[in-house]
Every structure is written in structure tokens, then in C-alpha cells.
Write a protein that holds these residues in place. Structure first.
Motif, PDB file in Angstrom:
ATOM      1  N   SER A 129       0.873  -1.180   0.000  1.00 50.56           N
ATOM      2  CA  SER A 129       0.000   0.000   0.000  1.00 50.56           C
ATOM      3  C   SER A 129       0.902   1.220   0.000  1.00 50.56           C
ATOM      4  O   SER A 129       2.133   1.093  -0.086  1.00 50.56           O
ATOM      5  CB  SER A 129      -0.935  -0.007   1.217  1.00 50.56           C
ATOM      6  OG  SER A 129      -0.189  -0.011   2.415  1.00 50.56           O
ATOM      7  N   ASP A 141      -7.195  -0.297  -3.169  1.00 54.34           N
ATOM      8  CA  ASP A 141      -8.591  -0.656  -3.427  1.00 54.34           C
ATOM      9  C   ASP A 141      -9.125   0.305  -4.487  1.00 54.34           C
ATOM     10  O   ASP A 141      -9.134   1.516  -4.265  1.00 54.34           O
ATOM     11  CB  ASP A 141      -9.415  -0.532  -2.131  1.00 54.34           C
ATOM     12  CG  ASP A 141     -10.861  -0.977  -2.315  1.00 54.34           C
ATOM     13  OD1 ASP A 141     -11.427  -0.718  -3.399  1.00 54.34           O
ATOM     14  OD2 ASP A 141     -11.418  -1.571  -1.379  1.00 54.34           O
ATOM     15  N   GLY A 184      -2.537   6.085   5.560  1.00 48.88           N
ATOM     16  CA  GLY A 184      -2.335   4.795   4.928  1.00 48.88           C
ATOM     17  C   GLY A 184      -3.422   4.535   3.903  1.00 48.88           C
ATOM     18  O   GLY A 184      -4.608   4.582   4.216  1.00 48.88           O
ATOM     19  N   ILE A 185      -3.040   4.254   2.691  1.00 48.51           N
ATOM     20  CA  ILE A 185      -4.002   4.144   1.589  1.00 48.51           C
ATOM     21  C   ILE A 185      -3.974   2.724   1.044  1.00 48.51           C
ATOM     22  O   ILE A 185      -2.935   2.255   0.563  1.00 48.51           O
ATOM     23  CB  ILE A 185      -3.659   5.149   0.465  1.00 48.51           C
ATOM     24  CG1 ILE A 185      -3.655   6.574   1.035  1.00 48.51           C
ATOM     25  CG2 ILE A 185      -4.630   5.009  -0.702  1.00 48.51           C
ATOM     26  CD1 ILE A 185      -3.079   7.609   0.096  1.00 48.51           C
ATOM     27  N   PRO A 186      -5.095   2.030   1.109  1.00 55.80           N
ATOM     28  CA  PRO A 186      -5.123   0.658   0.581  1.00 55.80           C
ATOM     29  C   PRO A 186      -5.195   0.643  -0.938  1.00 55.80           C
ATOM     30  O   PRO A 186      -5.678   1.598  -1.556  1.00 55.80           O
ATOM     31  CB  PRO A 186      -6.410   0.090   1.188  1.00 55.80           C
ATOM     32  CG  PRO A 186      -7.308   1.283   1.316  1.00 55.80           C
ATOM     33  CD  PRO A 186      -6.405   2.447   1.640  1.00 55.80           C
TER      34      PRO A 186
END
Lengths: 460, 50
Positions: B14, B25, B21-23
Motif C-alpha cells: 500500500s 482498493d 495509509g491508503i489501501p
């Protein structure tokens, strides 16, 4: 047979009307210039209409042998059937001055979450906003800024005694946007606006893309330090950003006013039945020339043209201390704005937490230190399934209590967190953080309780 | 600036930007912004670049 031909018939005292004790049969067209009193029952045979130039009074009520029907101008408005079913056929039902739904659902009508600005999980004030697209205060309302310097407040007693005269709606909360450093001549593409996104699957009742596409009505309360006209814009992102816009007028400065805008349905519209952006609502506060100079969408939905986006520029933020407030936002099916649908704080909060969830404060949570003390994580269960896997921020952290095998121990992690990685999904997971120095627990899977606070965002 | 990070256990990748924090997705709008940033020719920093 004989015939009496006289000018006048009176009683034998010549002081009143004659008695007709055996009745009277009249076969021709008759005219009664005075009142007619009937002691028994008035029975009409073969009468299809009664034409009264005044009000018909029925002292004992009306009794129709079949359906009772009321019409205006030949159009049926109200019918009470012989089975006792009352139906109102009208575009608008008004009771004591309040519009009632004439189409759509009777409850949960508002497509807007947090229309009354009750929920502000992030806090009530953010200052020195100069750029970016952020959610500063009230949940669900994005603030886009590329000019000036702004403060965003979620006001909790904002309307005070400044309610609109005669209004029955009351809102304790609102958002206020204050320009602390104005910009007299914004660059062409600069702008300031408030944006709300309706999730696509929540807008399916609008039937866009079908011949049954629903007209909707957007109502909101606004207060502005400047008079003039502003623009509310709607966009269908699933449909090549097809656009609708309309103006609203601020008649008096620093005064709450309710605005109502009717939005036509779009039979050629597209709103995907998914968790993406279905409808964008955009209140333009100010912009440069790129977005002005066009026209409002009087002809309905149309292709996006930049100059049409802020045709009526209210120009909030062209001077220091310009202010603009918003609350009571409601978007509903139908052509009329019904009374704002207030709901409990907990209902609104849960709806908001689908898009953003902040731990209310730094609390002890089940947690672990793993990787020989290289990172820590706290167990999280979301109050409601989030829209999608969220982005994570560790807001703050403090002491971690754990069992050393010889009693409880504690430590206070030092340093600042550099990385946050979420292991989980929309329902539950573990935010893991690294960059904390001196964790000092060189044991895998050491569990305990960690005082920490995170927030989770899956905004549209 | 975006920083690539790897989950210590799952090894999932990620990115982190300013502590966020960026997934990875596709429905996450922060991730969509990251993809747009990549499309402009930018590259994230490696994990140990903090």
C-alpha cells in the motif's frame, strides 16, 4: 281544463305566499329569486349537476350513495369511495402550510446524510485552509479550495434568533465558511465550493435512464454575508459528468433564508447501482472566469460546459471576512420541498460512519506488538460496513500495557508514526503502525492494551 | 509524497501519504488520486526513504 292568468298569487290575507297543501308540480324551467326552504327531503330525479355560484352548505354532512368525489376545473382531486378509501389526486398536499409528500416514500425521503450538520466527527473548526479537497468539519461535506484563505466551522448554535420569519424549521447546527484572506480577482480556474456526493446505490429510486425518471427537489437553508445570486450544480459522474444547475438568490445579508430548487428527472441519465458517486451536489461560493459567463440549465440536464458551472457567481471570498453558512439540506423525490426530516443523532452518525469513522478519543484497545517490536497494531471493528476499504490515519497513541509473564508491564512508545498499513476490510481489521522507536518488546505476537486513536476514511 | 509500504505479515503493498495509509482498493478515492498521480509520471518513494 282551465287556465289562470294573473300577475301575482298571494295568500288570502294578501300578506304572504299561498299555501299549496297538496303539493306543487312544476314541469317547466323555474326561477326562484329568493331563498327556497324545504322542510322534507329534496329529491332530484335525473339531475346530473348542481350549479351553485356560492358555497354549498350541508349542515348534516354529505352522503353519497357510491363514491364521493371532489373536482376542481373538472379534474378529480379527492375521492372517498363507498368502501371508505380516501384518495387525494394532486401534485401537492399542504397541511397547515406544510407540504406533504405527493410522490415518493413517506419516510426516509432525504437522500442527503447529515443534512442538519449534526455530526462532525473530525471536529468543529479548521483554520488556514488554502488549497485542496478536504472534509474539515461536518461529515459528508467536502470543501474545495484553490483561492484565498478559509476557516471552516461546524456551528452548534448557529441560527440563534435569526430564524426566517414564519418558519417552523429549526436547526441548531450548520457549517460556516469564513474567508480570512479574500481574493478580489481569482485566477481563471480558481474556485471555492462545497460538495456533497450521493452514493450511486442510494439514488436508484430516482429511476434515471428510464421514462419514469423522477423529479427531485433540493431544499436548504443558507446565510450569506453578501446578497446576490449563487449557483447549485448537480453532476452525474456515471454519465460523462452530465450537468444541471440552478440559481438561488440571497435577498438579505447575514439572514437565514430557505431555498428550494426543483431538479428534473433525466430519462437519459445514468446512475450506476454501485458504491461510487451517483450524484454530486455542488454549492459554488466563488470562481474565476473559467466557470462563469454561461447560463443556468433551464432546459434540464445537459453536457458539462465549464462556463455553465457557476453561471451566477455569489463571489464569497472576494473580500476578507466574507461568510457563507449552510444547513437543512434535503434532496427528495417530488416537486415540493416537504418539511426537513430531522432524525436522531445516532441514526445520522451511523450513516456518516459508512464514509468516515473516527475513534471518539484515545482509548485502550486490544492490540499487539509484532515483528520483534518493529510494529504495533490495534484491533478494530467498524460500527457499520464502510463504503470500501478505508484509508487509515493514526491520530495519536500512548501507553501500551502487556503481560511480561511476571506481571503487567507498560511502555510508552516514542517517536512519530511514519507508516500505517491496514490489514482488514470494510468491517474489521488491524491498523499496523511502524516508525515507533523504542517499543522495546522483542517478542512476536505480544498482546496487550494500547491507548491509541485512529480514523478511517472511505469518502466518496 | 507517496511512500510504498509493505504489510509486515501479509506482505500486501500500500502507500502512505502524510501519515495517511491508503489501501490498494479501486473504490478508495485516495487510491484513485494516487493512480492519477502515477499516471502523471510520478513514482512513489521506497519504504525505507522516510
Amino acid at each position: 281544463m282551465s287556465k289562470i292568468q294573473v300577475n301575482e298569487i298571494v295568500n288570502h290575507f294578501d300578506n304572504g305566499s299561498p299555501d299549496c297543501p297538496r303539493g306543487l308540480t312544476v314541469t317547466g324551467v323555474s326561477t326562484f329569486s329568493g331563498s327556497v326552504s324545504i322542510g322534507g327531503t329534496l329529491t332530484y330525479e335525473d339531475v346530473t349537476n348542481i350549479d351553485s355560484v356560492g358555497i354549498i352548505t350541508a349542515q348534516q354532512g354529505l352522503d353519497a350513495p357510491t363514491d364521493l368525489v371532489l373536482r376542481t376545473g373538472g379534474t378529480e382531486r379527492l375521492r372517498v369511495t363507498s368502501a371508505g378509501i380516501t384518495s387525494v389526486t394532486t401534485d401537492s398536499l399542504v397541511v397547515n402550510g406544510n407540504n406533504y409528500p405527493a410522490t415518493g416514500a413517506l419516510s426516509n425521503r432525504n437522500l442527503i446524510i447529515n443534512g442538519a450538520m449534526q455530526v462532525a466527527q473530525r471536529g468543529d473548526t479548521v483554520s488556514n485552509i488554502t488549497s485542496g479537497t478536504t472534509y474539515p468539519t461536518a461529515d459528508r461535506y467536502r470543501f474545495d479550495v484553490s483561492m484565498g484563505t478559509w476557516t471552516s466551522d461546524r456551528m452548534t448554535n448557529s441560527q440563534g434568533n435569526t430564524y426566517e420569519s414564519g418558519s417552523t424549521e429549526r436547526f441548531r447546527n450548520s457549517i460556516r465558511l469564513t474567508c480570512t484572506t479574500g481574493e478580489t480577482s481569482p485566477a481563471a480556474t480558481n474556485n471555492v465550493k462545497v460538495v456533497y456526493f450521493v452514493e450511486g446505490q442510494d439514488a436508484q429510486q430516482l429511476d434515471y435512464g428510464t421514462s419514469n425518471a423522477k423529479t427531485t427537489t433540493c431544499s436548504f437553508w443558507v446565510r450569506s454575508s453578501k446578497t446576490g445570486t449563487g449557483t447549485l450544480e448537480l453532476i452525474q459522474e456515471d454519465n460523462s459528468d452530465k450537468q444541471f444547475s440552478a440559481s438561488y438568490t440571497i435577498y438579505a445579508a447575514n439572514t437565514w433564508e430557505k431555498k428550494v430548487i426543483t431538479i428534473p428527472g433525466d430519462s437519459s441519465g445514468v446512475i450506476n447501482n454501485d458504491n461510487g458517486r451517483g450524484l454530486d451536489l455542488i454549492w459554488w461560493l466563488n470562481s474565476g472566469s473559467t466557470f462563469t459567463g454561461g447560463t443556468q440549465a433551464t432546459g434540464g440536464w445537459r453536457n458539462l460546459v465549464s462556463a455553465n458551472r457557476n453561471s451566477d457567481n455569489l463571489a464569497i471570498g472576494s473580500a476578507n471576512n466574507d461568510e457563507w453558512f449552510l444547513t437543512g439540506v434535503q434532496l427528495e423525490v417530488g416537486t415540493r420541498a416537504t418539511p426537513f426530516e430531522h432524525e436522531s443523532y445516532s441514526q445520522t452518525l451511523l450513516k456518516c460512519q459508512r464514509y468516515y469513522y473516527r475513534h471518539p478519543a484515545q482509548r485502550y484497545r486490544p492490540a499487539l506488538v509484532d515483528g520483534n517490536g518493529s510494529y504495533m497494531g490495534a484491533f478494530v471493528t467498524h460500527p457499520v460496513q464502510m463504503r470500501t476499504s478505508p484509508s487509515i490515519t493514526c491520530i495519536s497513541f500512548n501507553v501500551f500495557y502487556y503481560n511480561t509473564g511476571s506481571g503487567n508491564a507498560s511502555l510508552v512508545p516514542n517517536g512519530s508514526i511514519t507508516n500505517v498499513v491496514y490489514s482488514g476490510d470494510e468491517l474489521t481489521g488491524i491498523p499496523n503502525v511502524t516508525g515507533i522507536s523504542n517499543i522495546g518488546v522483542a517478542r512476536d505476537q505480544q498482546t496487550g492494551q494500547w491507548q491509541c486513536q485512529f480514523d478511517f476514511s472511505s469518502e466518496l | 509524497m507517496y511512500i510504498l509500504v509493505t504489510h509486515p505479515l501479509t506482505k500486501e503493498q500500500s502507500v502512505v501519504k502524510n501519515g495517511l495509509g491508503i489501501p490498494f482498493d479501486p473504490d478508495n478515492t485516495d487510491y484513485q488520486e494516487y493512480l492519477a498521480w502515477l499516471a502523471e509520471g510520478n513514482e512513489p518513494l521506497p519504504a525505507d526513504s522516510e
